[in-house]
Write a protein that holds these residues in place. Sequence first.
Motif, PDB file in Angstrom:
ATOM      1  N   GLN A   1       0.836  -1.199   0.000  1.00 28.60           N
ATOM      2  CA  GLN A   1       0.000   0.000   0.000  1.00 28.60           C
ATOM      3  C   GLN A   1       0.876   1.255   0.000  1.00 28.60           C
ATOM      4  O   GLN A   1       0.588   2.224  -0.708  1.00 28.60           O
ATOM      5  CB  GLN A   1      -0.936   0.015   1.213  1.00 28.60           C
ATOM      6  CG  GLN A   1      -2.040  -1.005   1.144  1.00 28.60           C
ATOM      7  CD  GLN A   1      -2.831  -1.079   2.453  1.00 28.60           C
ATOM      8  OE1 GLN A   1      -2.332  -0.759   3.533  1.00 28.60           O
ATOM      9  NE2 GLN A   1      -4.076  -1.540   2.350  1.00 28.60           N
ATOM     10  N   ALA A   2       1.952   1.237   0.768  1.00 29.08           N
ATOM     11  CA  ALA A   2       2.867   2.382   0.813  1.00 29.08           C
ATOM     12  C   ALA A   2       3.558   2.553  -0.544  1.00 29.08           C
ATOM     13  O   ALA A   2       3.729   3.676  -1.028  1.00 29.08           O
ATOM     14  CB  ALA A   2       3.896   2.204   1.928  1.00 29.08           C
ATOM     15  N   ARG A   3       3.961   1.443  -1.161  1.00 28.45           N
ATOM     16  CA  ARG A   3       4.602   1.495  -2.473  1.00 28.45           C
ATOM     17  C   ARG A   3       3.633   2.076  -3.508  1.00 28.45           C
ATOM     18  O   ARG A   3       3.997   2.925  -4.322  1.00 28.45           O
ATOM     19  CB  ARG A   3       5.062   0.103  -2.900  1.00 28.45           C
ATOM     20  CG  ARG A   3       5.843   0.097  -4.205  1.00 28.45           C
ATOM     21  CD  ARG A   3       6.365  -1.285  -4.585  1.00 28.45           C
ATOM     22  NE  ARG A   3       7.298  -1.778  -3.596  1.00 28.45           N
ATOM     23  CZ  ARG A   3       7.115  -2.890  -2.874  1.00 28.45           C
ATOM     24  NH1 ARG A   3       6.045  -3.630  -3.040  1.00 28.45           N
ATOM     25  NH2 ARG A   3       8.007  -3.261  -1.993  1.00 28.45           N
ATOM     26  N   ALA A   4       2.379   1.637  -3.465  1.00 27.87           N
ATOM     27  CA  ALA A   4       1.372   2.156  -4.397  1.00 27.87           C
ATOM     28  C   ALA A   4       1.177   3.660  -4.174  1.00 27.87           C
ATOM     29  O   ALA A   4       1.063   4.432  -5.138  1.00 27.87           O
ATOM     30  CB  ALA A   4       0.052   1.409  -4.225  1.00 27.87           C
ATOM     31  N   TRP A   5       1.155   4.080  -2.910  1.00 27.21           N
ATOM     32  CA  TRP A   5       1.028   5.503  -2.602  1.00 27.21           C
ATOM     33  C   TRP A   5       2.198   6.276  -3.216  1.00 27.21           C
ATOM     34  O   TRP A   5       1.999   7.330  -3.823  1.00 27.21           O
ATOM     35  CB  TRP A   5       0.975   5.721  -1.087  1.00 27.21           C
ATOM     36  CG  TRP A   5       0.746   7.151  -0.704  1.00 27.21           C
ATOM     37  CD1 TRP A   5      -0.449   7.747  -0.428  1.00 27.21           C
ATOM     38  CD2 TRP A   5       1.736   8.178  -0.583  1.00 27.21           C
ATOM     39  NE1 TRP A   5      -0.261   9.078  -0.145  1.00 27.21           N
ATOM     40  CE2 TRP A   5       1.071   9.374  -0.229  1.00 27.21           C
ATOM     41  CE3 TRP A   5       3.117   8.210  -0.734  1.00 27.21           C
ATOM     42  CZ2 TRP A   5       1.734  10.570  -0.038  1.00 27.21           C
ATOM     43  CZ3 TRP A   5       3.784   9.421  -0.546  1.00 27.21           C
ATOM     44  CH2 TRP A   5       3.090  10.573  -0.197  1.00 27.21           C
ATOM     45  N   ALA A   6       3.402   5.744  -3.067  1.00 26.18           N
ATOM     46  CA  ALA A   6       4.597   6.410  -3.597  1.00 26.18           C
ATOM     47  C   ALA A   6       4.518   6.550  -5.112  1.00 26.18           C
ATOM     48  O   ALA A   6       4.816   7.617  -5.657  1.00 26.18           O
ATOM     49  CB  ALA A   6       5.854   5.639  -3.202  1.00 26.18           C
TER      50      ALA A   6
END
Length: 173
Positions: free
Chosen positions: A150-155
């Motif tokens: 989820q953090a990677r997708a946000w980035a």
Amino acid sequence: MLLDADHIDLASLQAWHQRVTEEPTLTLAAFHLGSEDHAIELLATLPLQGVFYRHDAPALVDKGIEVLLGGELWMSRTLMTRLIALYRRQHLGGQRAINGLSRRELEIIGQLGVGASNPEIARQLVISEHTVKTHLYNIYRKLKVRTRDQARAWAHYHLPAGIPRQSTTSDEA
């Protein structure tokens, strides 16, 4: 330098990013991209000057290479429009941090965005793995995400291509 997007992996991305950092005059372009989303993903990790898609005609690629050799950028108008809109969204409000993330947290999530592991992030930013984990905990809390994916997708969605992916100072904050 032309990078074949069909054959580039995480290690190659990191190596090319390092090489461009060391050789700022190097012109980097990617070809065989399948979509603008793929282009934006690569632009978030590499300072590309040119973008070529699978469906581009050879004459268009030749023209683009000629423009790149002249020191100019080569990207589709729609891609540039999306990048400008993303840049404007990110910089609305001046120097305010994105979602309250510190400079160091932005560096870490930038590394996370290219798929780097905690040990790789620690090595790249010259900090301990424990410090990486602490920053990731704070990042997840600030972004209201629960997982690394989820953090990677946000980035990938929120970070402009200009967010630093490497520390240029030794500060921890």
